[in-house]
Design an enzyme around this catalytic site. Structure first.
Site, PDB file in Angstrom:
ATOM      1  N   HIS A 221      74.816  18.987  63.311  1.00 42.67           N
ATOM      2  CA  HIS A 221      73.734  19.936  63.608  1.00 42.67           C
ATOM      3  C   HIS A 221      72.762  19.336  64.611  1.00 42.67           C
ATOM      4  O   HIS A 221      72.538  18.131  64.640  1.00 42.67           O
ATOM      5  CB  HIS A 221      73.043  20.467  62.351  1.00 42.67           C
ATOM      6  CG  HIS A 221      72.103  19.540  61.635  1.00 42.67           C
ATOM      7  ND1 HIS A 221      70.775  19.429  61.984  1.00 42.67           N
ATOM      8  CD2 HIS A 221      72.284  18.719  60.575  1.00 42.67           C
ATOM      9  CE1 HIS A 221      70.182  18.568  61.166  1.00 42.67           C
ATOM     10  NE2 HIS A 221      71.079  18.112  60.303  1.00 42.67           N
ATOM     11  N   ASP A 240      68.850  12.232  61.839  1.00 36.27           N
ATOM     12  CA  ASP A 240      69.063  13.595  61.309  1.00 36.27           C
ATOM     13  C   ASP A 240      68.770  14.635  62.371  1.00 36.27           C
ATOM     14  O   ASP A 240      67.632  15.049  62.544  1.00 36.27           O
ATOM     15  CB  ASP A 240      68.179  13.802  60.082  1.00 36.27           C
ATOM     16  CG  ASP A 240      68.440  15.117  59.375  1.00 36.27           C
ATOM     17  OD1 ASP A 240      69.415  15.789  59.703  1.00 36.27           O
ATOM     18  OD2 ASP A 240      67.641  15.464  58.479  1.00 36.27           O
ATOM     19  N   GLU A 275      68.329  23.076  59.285  1.00 34.18           N
ATOM     20  CA  GLU A 275      67.170  22.776  58.442  1.00 34.18           C
ATOM     21  C   GLU A 275      66.528  24.051  57.872  1.00 34.18           C
ATOM     22  O   GLU A 275      65.690  23.988  56.983  1.00 34.18           O
ATOM     23  CB  GLU A 275      66.127  21.969  59.220  1.00 34.18           C
ATOM     24  CG  GLU A 275      66.661  20.660  59.835  1.00 34.18           C
ATOM     25  CD  GLU A 275      66.905  19.564  58.810  1.00 34.18           C
ATOM     26  OE1 GLU A 275      66.716  19.813  57.602  1.00 34.18           O
ATOM     27  OE2 GLU A 275      67.287  18.461  59.241  1.00 34.18           O
ATOM     28  N   ASP A 302      76.692  14.692  59.388  1.00 32.12           N
ATOM     29  CA  ASP A 302      75.231  14.809  59.341  1.00 32.12           C
ATOM     30  C   ASP A 302      74.655  13.466  58.904  1.00 32.12           C
ATOM     31  O   ASP A 302      74.674  13.138  57.718  1.00 32.12           O
ATOM     32  CB  ASP A 302      74.819  15.931  58.385  1.00 32.12           C
ATOM     33  CG  ASP A 302      73.313  16.203  58.444  1.00 32.12           C
ATOM     34  OD1 ASP A 302      72.605  15.465  59.162  1.00 32.12           O
ATOM     35  OD2 ASP A 302      72.855  17.145  57.769  1.00 32.12           O
ATOM     36  N   HIS A 380      63.089  13.753  58.616  1.00 33.40           N
ATOM     37  CA  HIS A 380      62.128  14.867  58.668  1.00 33.40           C
ATOM     38  C   HIS A 380      60.704  14.402  58.988  1.00 33.40           C
ATOM     39  O   HIS A 380      59.745  15.087  58.680  1.00 33.40           O
ATOM     40  CB  HIS A 380      62.136  15.686  57.354  1.00 33.40           C
ATOM     41  CG  HIS A 380      63.503  16.191  56.983  1.00 33.40           C
ATOM     42  ND1 HIS A 380      63.824  16.663  55.739  1.00 33.40           N
ATOM     43  CD2 HIS A 380      64.635  16.322  57.725  1.00 33.40           C
ATOM     44  CE1 HIS A 380      65.090  17.046  55.710  1.00 33.40           C
ATOM     45  NE2 HIS A 380      65.609  16.837  56.908  1.00 33.40           N
TER      46      HIS A 380
HETATM   47  N1  BES Z   1      70.625  15.579  56.926  1.00 34.15           N
HETATM   48  C1  BES Z   1      69.925  16.192  55.845  1.00 34.15           C
HETATM   49  C2  BES Z   1      70.569  15.838  54.524  1.00 34.15           C
HETATM   50  C3  BES Z   1      69.733  14.810  53.873  1.00 34.15           C
HETATM   51  C4  BES Z   1      68.704  15.189  53.051  1.00 34.15           C
HETATM   52  C5  BES Z   1      69.941  13.472  54.092  1.00 34.15           C
HETATM   53  C6  BES Z   1      67.894  14.222  52.457  1.00 34.15           C
HETATM   54  C7  BES Z   1      69.146  12.509  53.513  1.00 34.15           C
HETATM   55  C8  BES Z   1      68.131  12.870  52.681  1.00 34.15           C
HETATM   56  C9  BES Z   1      69.884  17.686  56.040  1.00 34.15           C
HETATM   57  O1  BES Z   1      69.555  18.003  57.346  1.00 34.15           O
HETATM   58  C10 BES Z   1      68.827  18.251  55.120  1.00 34.15           C
HETATM   59  O2  BES Z   1      67.686  18.017  55.305  1.00 34.15           O
HETATM   60  N2  BES Z   1      69.257  19.014  54.118  1.00 34.15           N
HETATM   61  C11 BES Z   1      68.376  19.602  53.153  1.00 34.15           C
HETATM   62  C12 BES Z   1      68.739  21.049  52.957  1.00 34.15           C
HETATM   63  C13 BES Z   1      68.407  21.923  54.130  1.00 34.15           C
HETATM   64  C14 BES Z   1      69.078  23.260  54.004  1.00 34.15           C
HETATM   65  C15 BES Z   1      66.909  22.106  54.241  1.00 34.15           C
HETATM   66  C16 BES Z   1      68.518  18.896  51.822  1.00 34.15           C
HETATM   67  O3  BES Z   1      69.622  18.464  51.469  1.00 34.15           O
HETATM   68  O4  BES Z   1      67.503  18.776  51.132  1.00 34.15           O
HETATM   69 ZN    ZN Z   2      70.574  16.853  58.733  1.00 32.11          ZN
END
Ligand code: BES
Ligand code: ZN
Length: 414
Positions: A221, A240, A275, A302, A380
């Protein structure tokens, strides 16, 4: 109190980062140098935004410039709970709390579909043994880390790549131009298309046409988010998912260079709006389902760039909402063609775009930088920068993408 000290501290960091980004732009890349005034205006707007929000106690629709959240969205936070119509504030709260979710507003018809086959029920068209070692090794020998820095420096210098903003639109146009320029340089018969959504950022799809209709999808992404100030805050998004973006871009470059001409159609996807609840990938997977495109497998990347030094260096494989046969294949590919072993771990609902393919009945796998979601605490936030990435680690993931393209793309399972 909704607006805490952390918010204010984040805003301060964001403001400093605006300056850094501006300098970075001017120094390295003329192409995005004109963002200077936009960023200065955004910093001012961010302050005004926060002041208004603090005074009013809540964020209202006229406090953000996007269009997507002018009405409520249908949000799903698990397979077992009913989706709910949520407004902007609640969606922001979910993201800040780190709750994975899918925004199914525009894909409800697919989520309601009764004919979606449960995991493992479909007939797998994936290879069960590896048989293209010579080509894979030849291609892997051409991979290098040079493109990672060349692309990530300008890509992460966009103030953010938020899907519901002008930054997000511009960053997606810039990325598409990089992809097109690789195709032009190779003079390859590969198409590059923007896949448009209901928000300003587009997904990009690059396609090697095969002899069969069966399709292989390798993905990452392209959007980033500052979880405190999505529209205005700095979100460098290096790990990310800048890391996944360039991991597959380098694989794509080498395939072009090798004159890759697969049996099956092999596509590279860079999704918008992950996101926002897997928005871009759901739109794409929905269209493929409707058109009855025969997607034999998706391998999603990802975050590929960060791992805790001192821990064992591995490739994390998401165990939930993925296809067991795809996981077994990716594990074999890692053993055969990379220096790393795989380890499975749970990623949770939402998590990333593999879940869109999975939800619509397509076999999917997802490779991750380690086996602990929380290892990289910079995600983030403005701290998710290129310096924190390990390019040698990322190279192993590019090898995986190349290996998947050859072994699945040239497979003649029948
Ligand atoms: N790359 C992240 C996944 C992630 C989340 C990696 C937390 C490490 C720590 C992905 O982009 C993400 O933020 N996913 C969110 C859900 C999204 C739909 C907002 C998550 O998993 O909380
Ligand atoms: Zn991500």
């Amino acid at each position: 109190m909704r607006f805490t000290l952390i918010t204010i501290a984040t805003l301060a960091v964001a403001a400093v980062s605006v300056t850094q980004a501006r300098e970075g732009n001017q120094h390295h890349f003329g192409a995005v140098g004109h963002h200077y005034s936009v960023q200065a205006a955004a910093a001012a707007a961010a302050v005004a935004f926060e002041q208004q929000a603090a005074a009013g106690g809540h964020i209202t629709e006229d406090m953000h410039p996007g269009t997507l959240y002018s009405s409520k969205r249908l949000i799903k936070v698990s397979e077992n709970t009913k989706p709910r119509w949520l407004g902007l504030e609640d969606i922001l709260a979910l993201r800040r709390a780190g709750v994975g979710f899918m925004d199914i507003t525009d894909t409800q018809d697919m989520h309601h579909q009764q004919d979606i086959k449960a995991l493992g029920e479909y007939e797998s068209r994936l290879p069960t043994k590896l048989s293209h070692g010579k080509q894979v090794r030849g291609a892997i020998g051409q991979l290098s880390t040079k493109l990672y820095g060349d692309v990530l420096n300008p890509f992460t210098a966009f103030h953010n790549r938020y899907y519901d903003s002008e930054y997000g639109r511009k960053s997606s146009e810039w990325l598409k131009a990089q992809i097109e320029s690789l195709v032009d340089q190779a003079k390859a018969n590969v198409t590059v298309e923007a896949f448009k959504h209901k928000f300003p950022q587009s997904s990009t799809i690059a396609r090697f046409y095969g002899k069969s209709e069966e399709t292989v999808v390798i993905s990452a992404h392209q959007d980033s988010v500052n979880m405190w100030l999505p529209w205005f805050g700095r979100a460098s998004g290096a790990d990310d998912d800048g890391s996944g973006t360039v991991t597959i871009l380098e694989a794509f470059r080498v395939l072009l260079h090798q004159g890759f001409a697969p049996e099956r159609t092999v596509e590279f996807h860079w999704y918008a709006g992950e996101e926002g609840g897997l928005l871009g990938s759901q739109d794409v997977a929905r269209q493929y389902k409707k058109q009855e495109t025969k997607v034999v497998g998706n391998l999603h990347f990802d975050m590929t760039g960060f791992w805790e030094k001192g821990s064992e260096e591995i490739i994390g494989l998401v165990a939930d909402r993925t296809d067991p046969k795809s996981r077994a294949l990716v594990s074999d590919l890692a053993n055969e063609y990379t220096r790393l072993k795989t380890k499975e771990f749970e990623c949770g609902y939402g998590c990333s775009d593999h879940a869109s393919w999975n939800a619509f009945g397509f076999p999917s796998a997802m490779a991750f930088e380690c086996d602990k979601l929380e290892a990289n605490t910079n995600v983030h936030s403005p701290k998710d920068t290129v310096e924190t990435l390990d390019f040698d680690h990322m190279l192993e993931f590019s090898k995986l993408a190349v290996a998947y393209a050859y072994e699945v793309g040239y497979d003649k399972t029948d």
